[in-house]
Design a protein around this motif. Structure first.
Motif, PDB file in Angstrom:
ATOM      1  N   ALA A 126       0.825  -1.203   0.000  1.00 15.10           N
ATOM      2  CA  ALA A 126       0.000   0.000   0.000  1.00 15.10           C
ATOM      3  C   ALA A 126       0.860   1.255   0.000  1.00 15.10           C
ATOM      4  O   ALA A 126       0.418   2.319  -0.408  1.00 15.10           O
ATOM      5  CB  ALA A 126      -0.910   0.000   1.207  1.00 15.10           C
ATOM      6  N   LEU A 127       2.099   1.124   0.482  1.00 14.09           N
ATOM      7  CA  LEU A 127       2.971   2.291   0.519  1.00 14.09           C
ATOM      8  C   LEU A 127       3.969   2.287  -0.631  1.00 14.09           C
ATOM      9  O   LEU A 127       4.976   2.982  -0.604  1.00 14.09           O
ATOM     10  CB  LEU A 127       3.687   2.359   1.867  1.00 14.09           C
ATOM     11  N   SER A 128       3.701   1.458  -1.640  1.00 10.06           N
ATOM     12  CA  SER A 128       4.605   1.465  -2.800  1.00 10.06           C
ATOM     13  C   SER A 128       4.367   2.763  -3.569  1.00 10.06           C
ATOM     14  O   SER A 128       3.266   3.333  -3.530  1.00 10.06           O
ATOM     15  CB  SER A 128       4.359   0.257  -3.699  1.00 10.06           C
ATOM     16  N   LEU A 129       5.396   3.214  -4.263  1.00 12.41           N
ATOM     17  CA  LEU A 129       5.246   4.437  -5.055  1.00 12.41           C
ATOM     18  C   LEU A 129       4.142   4.252  -6.088  1.00 12.41           C
ATOM     19  O   LEU A 129       3.382   5.164  -6.378  1.00 12.41           O
ATOM     20  CB  LEU A 129       6.563   4.770  -5.747  1.00 12.41           C
ATOM     21  N   ARG A 130       4.079   3.015  -6.633  1.00 12.42           N
ATOM     22  CA  ARG A 130       3.036   2.697  -7.609  1.00 12.42           C
ATOM     23  C   ARG A 130       1.633   2.962  -7.056  1.00 12.42           C
ATOM     24  O   ARG A 130       0.800   3.608  -7.665  1.00 12.42           O
ATOM     25  CB  ARG A 130       3.085   1.194  -7.859  1.00 12.42           C
ATOM     26  N   ALA A 131       1.417   2.426  -5.833  1.00 11.80           N
ATOM     27  CA  ALA A 131       0.092   2.540  -5.233  1.00 11.80           C
ATOM     28  C   ALA A 131      -0.234   4.006  -4.932  1.00 11.80           C
ATOM     29  O   ALA A 131      -1.345   4.478  -5.174  1.00 11.80           O
ATOM     30  CB  ALA A 131       0.013   1.693  -3.977  1.00 11.80           C
ATOM     31  N   ARG A 169       0.848   6.613  -6.418  1.00  8.43           N
ATOM     32  CA  ARG A 169       0.590   7.287  -7.691  1.00  8.43           C
ATOM     33  C   ARG A 169      -0.805   6.959  -8.201  1.00  8.43           C
ATOM     34  O   ARG A 169      -1.529   7.834  -8.667  1.00  8.43           O
ATOM     35  CB  ARG A 169       1.659   6.786  -8.647  1.00  8.43           C
ATOM     36  N   GLU A 170      -1.171   5.653  -8.062  1.00 12.19           N
ATOM     37  CA  GLU A 170      -2.509   5.255  -8.516  1.00 12.19           C
ATOM     38  C   GLU A 170      -3.607   5.897  -7.670  1.00 12.19           C
ATOM     39  O   GLU A 170      -4.713   6.131  -8.143  1.00 12.19           O
ATOM     40  CB  GLU A 170      -2.639   3.726  -8.544  1.00 12.19           C
ATOM     41  N   GLN A 171      -3.274   6.188  -6.390  1.00  9.13           N
ATOM     42  CA  GLN A 171      -4.268   6.868  -5.542  1.00  9.13           C
ATOM     43  C   GLN A 171      -4.383   8.350  -5.882  1.00  9.13           C
ATOM     44  O   GLN A 171      -5.136   9.084  -5.246  1.00  9.13           O
ATOM     45  CB  GLN A 171      -3.859   6.769  -4.067  1.00  9.13           C
ATOM     46  N   GLY A 172      -3.560   8.791  -6.822  1.00  7.51           N
ATOM     47  CA  GLY A 172      -3.662  10.187  -7.254  1.00  7.51           C
ATOM     48  C   GLY A 172      -2.709  11.133  -6.546  1.00  7.51           C
ATOM     49  O   GLY A 172      -2.798  12.351  -6.711  1.00  7.51           O
ATOM     50  N   LYS A 173      -1.781  10.593  -5.740  1.00  6.28           N
ATOM     51  CA  LYS A 173      -0.796  11.482  -5.087  1.00  6.28           C
ATOM     52  C   LYS A 173       0.138  12.052  -6.155  1.00  6.28           C
ATOM     53  O   LYS A 173       0.470  11.386  -7.135  1.00  6.28           O
ATOM     54  CB  LYS A 173       0.046  10.674  -4.097  1.00  6.28           C
ATOM     55  N   THR A 174       0.581  13.271  -5.935  1.00  2.09           N
ATOM     56  CA  THR A 174       1.541  13.865  -6.875  1.00  2.09           C
ATOM     57  C   THR A 174       2.950  13.662  -6.310  1.00  2.09           C
ATOM     58  O   THR A 174       3.110  13.476  -5.092  1.00  2.09           O
ATOM     59  CB  THR A 174       1.290  15.380  -7.027  1.00  2.09           C
TER      60      THR A 174
END
Ligand code: GLU
Length: 281
Positions: free
Chosen positions: A259-264, A266-271
């Motif tokens: 859940a704390l992967s950069l991928r996740a 990014r997919e959650q919409g974090k910039t």
């Protein structure tokens, strides 16, 4: 003044998480502040756990975050290849020197720690202290190495109860006692895979790295690596170990924290800006 050369050395065994990102962000900042060069090295030595899809993901995720490197597998550079699985001849050369000089000996023990030695030993999965079963008598003169290391494990003989101290850019002076904090460690596995400890020293020296920035869970490995630098007559870089990022339970972040992967994120919409802002707190 020798120009600053730093490195990012991820292993493609999973997705990068926030903890890796913070360490790599620090490495990037330090290279920038020094007006230096940053290199990317793909540490894919572990044939069972390294996956091509993670190589693509780690390069993409770090670029997304805004980290730039001047040399690497995707951009080339004067010390190519920047992929460990293609650098075997350099590791073999170092192994041969170490055997000839009597620093490394063959080991026939079958132990669990062998399986993991191609990966960096992050604190809780560090190697247990080797009891010395195959350690030769110190008076035995070093022998000519066989043609290939394959078929036997090879261990670095650490000096008995000897302190190895170094200055760290973050933690100041650290010191470890060989024989107590770590024992004879693996440099090559019987299935013919070079171990992390040997490969990382050979590469950091060959790529003229002037400062190693990485997680604090590798502090103890730095003492092992200093012994290899000394045995090979190489100059060690400066060291900067970053404190580890912990989860809500106080556990070190690991690749299992998907859940704390950069991928996740990014997919959650974090910039990228929102992610790097976390590092400034
Ligand atoms: N490739 C290692 C890892 O991802 C890092 C080694 C290092 O920075 O020395 O754990």
């Amino acid at each position: 003044m020798i120009p600053y050369r730093g490195r990012l050395a991820p292993s493609p065994t999973g997705l990068l998480h926030l903890g890796h990102a913070r360490t790599f962000w620090t490495a990037y900042q330090r290279a920038q502040q020094a007006n230096g060069i940053l290199i990317m090295r793909n540490e894919d030595l572990d044939p069972q756990r390294s996956k091509h899809e993670f190589v693509t993901a780690m390069l993409e995720d770090l670029r997304w975050l805004g980290i730039w490197w001047q040399e690497g597998p995707d951009v080339g550079g004067p010390y190519a290849p920047y992929i460990q699985s293609r650098r075997r001849k350099f590791y073999l050369e170092a192994w041969r020197k170490l055997v000839q000089a009597g620093f490394v000996y063959p080991c026939r023990c079958s132990r669990k720690d062998l399986a993991r030695s191609a990966q960096a030993p992050h604190d809780e999965d560090d190697e247990p202290i080797y009891p010395g079963t195959c350690r030769p008598h110190p008076d035995i003169t070093p022998s000519e190495p066989p043609e290939s290391p394959a078929g036997l494990n090879w261990r670095f003989r650490v000096p008995e109860s000897t302190e190895t101290a170094f200055k760290d850019g973050y933690f100041d002076t650290k010191s470890y006692v060989s024989g107590r904090d770590f024992g004879d460690f693996l440099v090559w596995r019987r299935d013919d895979v070079p171990a992390y400890q040997l490969a990382v020293v050979v590469d950091d020296a060959a790529m003229r790295i002037t400062e190693v920035v990485r997680g604090a869970d590798l502090l103890r490995s730095t003492a092992r690596q200093i012994l290899i630098y000394q045995a090979l007559g190489l100059e060690q870089p400066a060291w900067y170990h970053c404190p580890l990022m912990l989860d809500n339970q106080g556990q070190r972040l690991a690749k299992r924290h998907d859940a704390l992967s950069l991928r996740a994120l990014r997919e959650q919409g974090k910039t990228p800006e929102e992610v790097t802002a976390i590092f400034k707190d």
